[in-house]
Design a protein around this motif. Structure first.
Motif, PDB file in Angstrom:
ATOM      1  N   VAL A   1      20.268  28.677 -27.426  1.00  0.00           N
ATOM      2  CA  VAL A   1      20.526  29.688 -26.390  1.00  0.00           C
ATOM      3  C   VAL A   1      20.784  29.030 -25.044  1.00  0.00           C
ATOM      4  O   VAL A   1      21.727  29.387 -24.323  1.00  0.00           O
ATOM      5  CB  VAL A   1      19.340  30.674 -26.310  1.00  0.00           C
ATOM      6  CG1 VAL A   1      19.397  31.493 -25.014  1.00  0.00           C
ATOM      7  CG2 VAL A   1      19.332  31.594 -27.521  1.00  0.00           C
ATOM      8  N   LYS A   2      19.960  28.060 -24.681  1.00  0.00           N
ATOM      9  CA  LYS A   2      20.144  27.375 -23.397  1.00  0.00           C
ATOM     10  C   LYS A   2      21.501  26.694 -23.305  1.00  0.00           C
ATOM     11  O   LYS A   2      22.132  26.670 -22.248  1.00  0.00           O
ATOM     12  CB  LYS A   2      19.035  26.331 -23.196  1.00  0.00           C
ATOM     13  CG  LYS A   2      17.655  26.907 -22.969  1.00  0.00           C
ATOM     14  CD  LYS A   2      16.631  25.782 -22.856  1.00  0.00           C
ATOM     15  CE  LYS A   2      15.221  26.316 -22.728  1.00  0.00           C
ATOM     16  NZ  LYS A   2      14.227  25.201 -22.656  1.00  0.00           N
TER      17      LYS A   2
ATOM     18  N   LEU B   1      27.101  30.683 -32.173  1.00  0.00           N
ATOM     19  CA  LEU B   1      26.727  29.905 -30.990  1.00  0.00           C
ATOM     20  C   LEU B   1      27.018  28.425 -31.189  1.00  0.00           C
ATOM     21  O   LEU B   1      27.507  27.752 -30.268  1.00  0.00           O
ATOM     22  CB  LEU B   1      25.248  30.121 -30.662  1.00  0.00           C
ATOM     23  CG  LEU B   1      24.860  31.524 -30.212  1.00  0.00           C
ATOM     24  CD1 LEU B   1      23.359  31.597 -29.922  1.00  0.00           C
ATOM     25  CD2 LEU B   1      25.655  31.962 -28.977  1.00  0.00           C
ATOM     26  N   ALA B   2      26.744  27.907 -32.370  1.00  0.00           N
ATOM     27  CA  ALA B   2      26.986  26.482 -32.615  1.00  0.00           C
ATOM     28  C   ALA B   2      28.465  26.137 -32.477  1.00  0.00           C
ATOM     29  O   ALA B   2      28.822  25.041 -32.014  1.00  0.00           O
ATOM     30  CB  ALA B   2      26.489  26.104 -34.011  1.00  0.00           C
TER      31      ALA B   2
ATOM     32  N   LEU C   1      19.927  21.923 -32.975  1.00  0.00           N
ATOM     33  CA  LEU C   1      19.097  22.543 -31.946  1.00  0.00           C
ATOM     34  C   LEU C   1      18.267  23.682 -32.529  1.00  0.00           C
ATOM     35  O   LEU C   1      18.719  24.400 -33.427  1.00  0.00           O
ATOM     36  CB  LEU C   1      19.975  23.085 -30.822  1.00  0.00           C
ATOM     37  CG  LEU C   1      20.886  22.088 -30.110  1.00  0.00           C
ATOM     38  CD1 LEU C   1      21.746  22.800 -29.074  1.00  0.00           C
ATOM     39  CD2 LEU C   1      20.064  20.985 -29.459  1.00  0.00           C
ATOM     40  N   ASP C   2      17.064  23.879 -31.992  1.00  0.00           N
ATOM     41  CA  ASP C   2      16.304  25.051 -32.375  1.00  0.00           C
ATOM     42  C   ASP C   2      16.840  26.264 -31.616  1.00  0.00           C
ATOM     43  O   ASP C   2      17.790  26.156 -30.820  1.00  0.00           O
ATOM     44  CB  ASP C   2      14.804  24.854 -32.146  1.00  0.00           C
ATOM     45  CG  ASP C   2      14.417  24.690 -30.673  1.00  0.00           C
ATOM     46  OD1 ASP C   2      15.200  25.097 -29.781  1.00  0.00           O
ATOM     47  OD2 ASP C   2      13.324  24.169 -30.406  1.00  0.00           O
TER      48      ASP C   2
ATOM     49  N   LEU D   1      16.521  34.725 -33.943  1.00  0.00           N
ATOM     50  CA  LEU D   1      17.263  33.562 -33.453  1.00  0.00           C
ATOM     51  C   LEU D   1      16.358  32.625 -32.667  1.00  0.00           C
ATOM     52  O   LEU D   1      16.379  31.402 -32.873  1.00  0.00           O
ATOM     53  CB  LEU D   1      18.419  34.026 -32.570  1.00  0.00           C
ATOM     54  CG  LEU D   1      19.112  32.944 -31.728  1.00  0.00           C
ATOM     55  CD1 LEU D   1      19.806  31.924 -32.616  1.00  0.00           C
ATOM     56  CD2 LEU D   1      20.091  33.577 -30.745  1.00  0.00           C
ATOM     57  N   LEU D   2      15.561  33.179 -31.772  1.00  0.00           N
ATOM     58  CA  LEU D   2      14.687  32.339 -30.952  1.00  0.00           C
ATOM     59  C   LEU D   2      13.666  31.586 -31.798  1.00  0.00           C
ATOM     60  O   LEU D   2      13.217  30.498 -31.424  1.00  0.00           O
ATOM     61  CB  LEU D   2      13.967  33.192 -29.902  1.00  0.00           C
ATOM     62  CG  LEU D   2      14.859  33.808 -28.815  1.00  0.00           C
ATOM     63  CD1 LEU D   2      14.020  34.693 -27.894  1.00  0.00           C
ATOM     64  CD2 LEU D   2      15.581  32.737 -28.005  1.00  0.00           C
ATOM     65  N   ASN D   3      13.306  32.139 -32.937  1.00  0.00           N
ATOM     66  CA  ASN D   3      12.304  31.503 -33.805  1.00  0.00           C
ATOM     67  C   ASN D   3      12.888  30.443 -34.736  1.00  0.00           C
ATOM     68  O   ASN D   3      12.137  29.785 -35.465  1.00  0.00           O
ATOM     69  CB  ASN D   3      11.607  32.566 -34.663  1.00  0.00           C
ATOM     70  CG  ASN D   3      10.581  33.356 -33.879  1.00  0.00           C
ATOM     71  OD1 ASN D   3      10.013  32.868 -32.916  1.00  0.00           O
ATOM     72  ND2 ASN D   3      10.351  34.591 -34.296  1.00  0.00           N
TER      73      ASN D   3
END
Length: 341
Positions: free
Chosen positions: A178-179, A139-140, A172-173, A161-163
């Motif tokens: 994701v956003k 994603l990055a 980014l967290d 991933l969300l955590n």
């Protein structure tokens, strides 16, 4: 060179392949596939489609069971269909466990041995990545709003991933990543018929599905294909008969015990939507609302006019039409990469 016995099956789908190529949108779908590839056979056909649907680009594959054979098989399959360098994620600690599934034959270790290759050749499990790390890295490196995540198994890696917090790949967290990067999350899971579910659907009953579904950023679309849609479409029999003889997915179905036998099409229907959108096969079953999962994984659709980013799919075409065209897609993809004397 194709054998004279294989040509009739291949010629039967040439006209369909031409019509598909001329009707799809020119936009390229960048796919990140999250699959189990262990106890069921439909994941193998979904990977075939992820590699061969027109206007798709496979970025990465996460395996969400910890069998080394599943990782080797995934690498072998995507390598056969032209993706030799696609990275494979595998949960730690991994093990050489094989499927105990009583309804079909074990296939992953056989595919791994017979078609070894790609980024994780048979026996080289150290070349896999941790699935959460692979999510963050992929994603990055992607353009903003460009990745379609396709979840056709369990959701532990997505939950992980969300955590996450910032790391060497991104400041980014997990939620912010994701956003920024995910265009859509496409999920095979749950049920969306009028009858309320009594038990959780299989993919939602294991690991961390409630966390992912209930806290997913509302600005990122999420689309579901429910169990009731997959059982409407039986496909694959014609592919097992007419597919190339040295094809890993065709052979996996034979190892599984499904030669000339169609299977429920949950995962590969989900993949077709991820790659092509609604097209002529699907329509949305709702205009608004959202999916809610209880702690045990049972889901319910909540009506809410304020929420418009989540949808569940229904068949628009007849199940007979979709079944026939699905086999055509599988045959087209397999024969495009056939290596037959």
């Amino acid at each position: 060179m194709f054998s004279r016995f294989a040509l009739p099956c291949w010629l039967a789908v040439l006209s369909f392949a031409t019509s598909v190529a001329s009707s799809v949108t020119p936009e390229t779908k960048n796919l990140f596939v999250d699959a189990d590839l262990f106890e069921a056979i439909d994941d193998t056909a979904a990977l075939l489609l992820a590699c061969t649907l027109p206007n798709t680009n496979l970025l990465a594959v996460n395996i969400n069971v910890n069998s080394t054979y599943s990782a080797y098989a995934a690498s072998a399959i995507v390598n056969h269909y032209g993706y030799s360098s696609v990275p494979i994620g595998l949960p730690r600690p991994y093990t050489n466990i094989t499927s105990p599934e009583p309804f079909g034959g074990e296939y992953a270790s056989k595919v791994a041995a017979g078609w070894s290759g790609g980024s994780v050749p048979n026996g080289q499990v150290n070349k896999t990545l941790d699935p959460v790390e692979l999510y963050r890295k992929t994603l990055a490196e992607a353009k903003n709003n460009s990745v379609t995540v396709v979840s056709i198994g369990f959701m532990g890696s997505l939950s992980g991933l969300l955590n996450t917090t910032s790391d060497k790949y991104s400041a980014l967290d997990g939620y912010a990543l994701v956003k920024a990067k995910v265009k859509e999350l496409v999920v095979m899971g749950g049920g969306y018929s009028q009858e309320p579910a009594i038990d959780a659907e299989y993919n939602f009953a294991i690991q961390n599905a409630p966390h992912v579904i209930n806290t997913w950023p509302d600005c990122v679309p999420m689309t579901f294909l429910g169990a009731e849609v997959g059982v409407e479409v039986l496909s694959g029999a014609r592919f097992t008969v007419c597919g190339p003889p040295n094809d890993p997915v065709k052979s996996a179905w034979e190892y599984w015990g499904s030669y000339n036998t169609s299977e429920y099409s949950w995962d590969f229907l989900t993949m077709v939507y991820a790659g092509r959108g609604l097209g002529s096969w699907f329509e949305y079953g709702n205009e608004n609302g959202y999916n809610f999962l209880f702690p045990n994984g049972t889901n319910v659709w909540v009506e809410d006019e304020r929420r418009t980013s989540q949808h569940y799919l229904k068949l628009k075409a007849s199940n007979e039409t979709v079944s026939k065209e699905m086999d055509n897609l599988l045959l087209r993809g397999a024969w495009t990469h056939a290596q037959v004397d």
